[in-house]
Design a protein around this motif. Structure first.
Motif, PDB file in Angstrom:
ATOM      1  N   LYS A   1       0.819  -1.212   0.000  1.00 39.67           N
ATOM      2  CA  LYS A   1       0.000   0.000   0.000  1.00 39.67           C
ATOM      3  C   LYS A   1       0.857   1.267   0.000  1.00 39.67           C
ATOM      4  N   LYS A   2       1.817   1.302  -0.905  1.00 43.28           N
ATOM      5  CA  LYS A   2       2.694   2.453  -1.110  1.00 43.28           C
ATOM      6  C   LYS A   2       3.611   2.735   0.078  1.00 43.28           C
ATOM      7  N   GLN A   3       3.789   1.747   0.939  1.00 47.34           N
ATOM      8  CA  GLN A   3       4.719   1.882   2.056  1.00 47.34           C
ATOM      9  C   GLN A   3       5.820   0.835   1.937  1.00 47.34           C
ATOM     10  N   LEU A   4       7.037   1.242   2.254  1.00 45.39           N
ATOM     11  CA  LEU A   4       8.166   0.320   2.255  1.00 45.39           C
ATOM     12  C   LEU A   4       8.458  -0.052   3.704  1.00 45.39           C
ATOM     13  N   ILE A   5       8.464  -1.343   3.973  1.00 42.32           N
ATOM     14  CA  ILE A   5       8.607  -1.839   5.339  1.00 42.32           C
ATOM     15  C   ILE A   5       9.907  -2.630   5.475  1.00 42.32           C
ATOM     16  N   ILE A   6      10.674  -2.293   6.501  1.00 43.69           N
ATOM     17  CA  ILE A   6      11.924  -2.986   6.786  1.00 43.69           C
ATOM     18  C   ILE A   6      11.729  -3.873   8.012  1.00 43.69           C
ATOM     19  N   ALA A   7      12.129  -5.129   7.909  1.00 50.10           N
ATOM     20  CA  ALA A   7      12.043  -6.059   9.041  1.00 50.10           C
ATOM     21  C   ALA A   7      13.382  -6.767   9.200  1.00 50.10           C
ATOM     22  N   VAL A   8      13.746  -7.051  10.435  1.00 50.85           N
ATOM     23  CA  VAL A   8      14.999  -7.768  10.709  1.00 50.85           C
ATOM     24  C   VAL A   8      14.706  -8.938  11.647  1.00 50.85           C
ATOM     25  N   PRO A   9      15.555  -9.960  11.637  1.00 52.81           N
ATOM     26  CA  PRO A   9      15.349 -11.119  12.519  1.00 52.81           C
ATOM     27  C   PRO A   9      15.650 -10.740  13.962  1.00 52.81           C
ATOM     28  N   SER A  10      14.597 -10.612  14.753  1.00 52.72           N
ATOM     29  CA  SER A  10      14.760 -10.120  16.119  1.00 52.72           C
ATOM     30  C   SER A  10      13.885 -10.922  17.076  1.00 52.72           C
ATOM     31  N   LEU A  11      14.466 -11.376  18.171  1.00 46.94           N
ATOM     32  CA  LEU A  11      13.746 -12.144  19.175  1.00 46.94           C
ATOM     33  C   LEU A  11      13.121 -11.216  20.208  1.00 46.94           C
ATOM     34  N   ASN A  12      11.944 -11.593  20.713  1.00 45.28           N
ATOM     35  CA  ASN A  12      11.404 -10.811  21.822  1.00 45.28           C
ATOM     36  C   ASN A  12      12.224 -11.112  23.081  1.00 45.28           C
ATOM     37  N   ARG A  13      12.084 -10.288  24.076  1.00 50.80           N
ATOM     38  CA  ARG A  13      12.932 -10.377  25.263  1.00 50.80           C
ATOM     39  C   ARG A  13      12.819 -11.738  25.947  1.00 50.80           C
ATOM     40  N   GLU A  14      11.603 -12.247  26.031  1.00 49.45           N
ATOM     41  CA  GLU A  14      11.384 -13.518  26.729  1.00 49.45           C
ATOM     42  C   GLU A  14      12.050 -14.680  25.986  1.00 49.45           C
ATOM     43  N   GLU A  15      11.903 -14.688  24.664  1.00 52.53           N
ATOM     44  CA  GLU A  15      12.473 -15.771  23.868  1.00 52.53           C
ATOM     45  C   GLU A  15      14.002 -15.747  23.941  1.00 52.53           C
ATOM     46  N   LYS A  16      14.569 -14.569  23.850  1.00 54.90           N
ATOM     47  CA  LYS A  16      16.022 -14.452  23.896  1.00 54.90           C
ATOM     48  C   LYS A  16      16.548 -14.893  25.258  1.00 54.90           C
ATOM     49  N   ARG A  17      15.852 -14.497  26.324  1.00 54.20           N
ATOM     50  CA  ARG A  17      16.270 -14.893  27.670  1.00 54.20           C
ATOM     51  C   ARG A  17      16.178 -16.402  27.840  1.00 54.20           C
ATOM     52  N   ALA A  18      15.103 -16.995  27.319  1.00 49.77           N
ATOM     53  CA  ALA A  18      14.910 -18.432  27.475  1.00 49.77           C
ATOM     54  C   ALA A  18      16.004 -19.226  26.755  1.00 49.77           C
ATOM     55  N   ILE A  19      16.344 -18.798  25.541  1.00 49.53           N
ATOM     56  CA  ILE A  19      17.405 -19.489  24.801  1.00 49.53           C
ATOM     57  C   ILE A  19      18.730 -19.383  25.553  1.00 49.53           C
ATOM     58  N   THR A  20      19.020 -18.189  26.031  1.00 47.01           N
ATOM     59  CA  THR A  20      20.274 -17.970  26.757  1.00 47.01           C
ATOM     60  C   THR A  20      20.325 -18.804  28.026  1.00 47.01           C
ATOM     61  N   GLN A  21      19.217 -18.867  28.757  1.00 42.92           N
ATOM     62  CA  GLN A  21      19.183 -19.637  29.994  1.00 42.92           C
ATOM     63  C   GLN A  21      19.384 -21.125  29.732  1.00 42.92           C
ATOM     64  N   ARG A  22      18.791 -21.636  28.655  1.00 44.28           N
ATOM     65  CA  ARG A  22      18.971 -23.053  28.342  1.00 44.28           C
ATOM     66  C   ARG A  22      20.428 -23.345  27.989  1.00 44.28           C
ATOM     67  N   MET A  23      21.055 -22.443  27.251  1.00 46.10           N
ATOM     68  CA  MET A  23      22.461 -22.636  26.919  1.00 46.10           C
ATOM     69  C   MET A  23      23.330 -22.606  28.170  1.00 46.10           C
ATOM     70  N   ASP A  24      23.048 -21.660  29.052  1.00 44.24           N
ATOM     71  CA  ASP A  24      23.833 -21.561  30.286  1.00 44.24           C
ATOM     72  C   ASP A  24      23.637 -22.800  31.154  1.00 44.24           C
ATOM     73  N   LYS A  25      22.423 -23.330  31.179  1.00 41.24           N
ATOM     74  CA  LYS A  25      22.124 -24.484  32.021  1.00 41.24           C
ATOM     75  C   LYS A  25      22.803 -25.748  31.513  1.00 41.24           C
ATOM     76  N   THR A  26      22.797 -25.938  30.188  1.00 43.61           N
ATOM     77  CA  THR A  26      23.396 -27.147  29.624  1.00 43.61           C
ATOM     78  C   THR A  26      24.905 -27.012  29.424  1.00 43.61           C
ATOM     79  N   GLY A  27      25.386 -25.766  29.446  1.00 39.32           N
ATOM     80  CA  GLY A  27      26.807 -25.552  29.209  1.00 39.32           C
ATOM     81  C   GLY A  27      27.176 -25.669  27.743  1.00 39.32           C
TER      82      GLY A  27
END
Length: 232
Positions: free
Chosen positions: A153-179
């Protein structure tokens, strides 16, 4: 390259173009198996605006320009490297990215501009796929930053691969837990494993086929960070 593109990303874009950055980088340019375009399509070319930000797109270049203003006391002119010339105007002694826009009482308004440009070539690839355009920019020897560009509709939209805060925290916590520096249990990491090279990195690295990229897109990994309206 692309006709000149000047983009301004209020929140993240700074980026992508400015830094082309999100929380996720890819091991290859995307989408895999799709040939890069030799030039930017005509539908994207032109000058696009979003507030004080400007995106200029040319056949082989994309440029983003961001403007910002601030007020400073006239008494700070010497400290900031500003001088008054014979016609009464104030100018910066060096550099052309800042100008004194106007004087107001005992203060001045300074206009600053930052420009980020991307030239299509070996390390900057534009591809058309799945009703969008995908700009891959090499981040380093092993990762690529990715941006999705769409026109609606005559608008140019830019999107980037970005995690929400909860998802990013959860991934990080799982990595830290498993080492381990790899996760495959999250909303997106179930599609393709998310890994990190170092706990100090603020982004994850993924390998994705076309099918996996489509799934990541459908699940909402690509989040809009800027919307532009064509002005020229």
């Amino acid at each position: 390259m692309i006709s000149r593109i000047f983009i301004s990303f209020p929140v993240l874009l700074l980026l992508f173009f400015a830094s082309c950055d999100g929380d996720v980088r890819f091991t290859t340019d995307q989408p895999q198996g799709v040939s890069a375009l030799p030039e930017v399509p005509g539908v994207l070319r032109g000058v696009w605006a979003s507030g004080s930000d400007t995106l200029t797109i040319e056949p082989r270049r994309l440029s983003m320009s961001r403007s910002s203003r601030r007020t400073v006391p006239l008494a700070d002119t010497a400290r900031m490297g500003i001088k008054r010339i014979p016609n009464g105007k104030y100018v910066f002694r060096t550099g052309d990215f800042r100008t004194v826009e106007r004087i107001s009482g005992d203060s001045m308004i300074i206009l600053s501009r930052s420009v980020n440009s991307y030239q299509l070539g070996r390390d900057t690839l534009l591809k058309a796929w799945n009703s969008s355009w995908w700009l891959s920019v090499r981040a380093d020897s092993s990762t690529w930053k990715l941006m999705q560009i769409s026109v609606r509709k005559k608008q140019l939209i830019i999107a980037v691969p970005s995690l929400n805060r909860e998802e990013k925290r959860a991934i990080t916590q799982r990595m830290d837990k498993t080492g381990k520096n790899t996760d495959n249990a999250g909303t997106f990491s179930q599609v393709t494993p998310f890994s990190r090279r170092s706990p100090n990195d603020n982004y994850f690295v993924v390998a994705a086929s076309q099918a996996q990229l489509r799934q990541l897109q459908q699940k909402g990994l690509f989040r809009p960070v800027a919307t532009f309206v064509k002005v020229k």
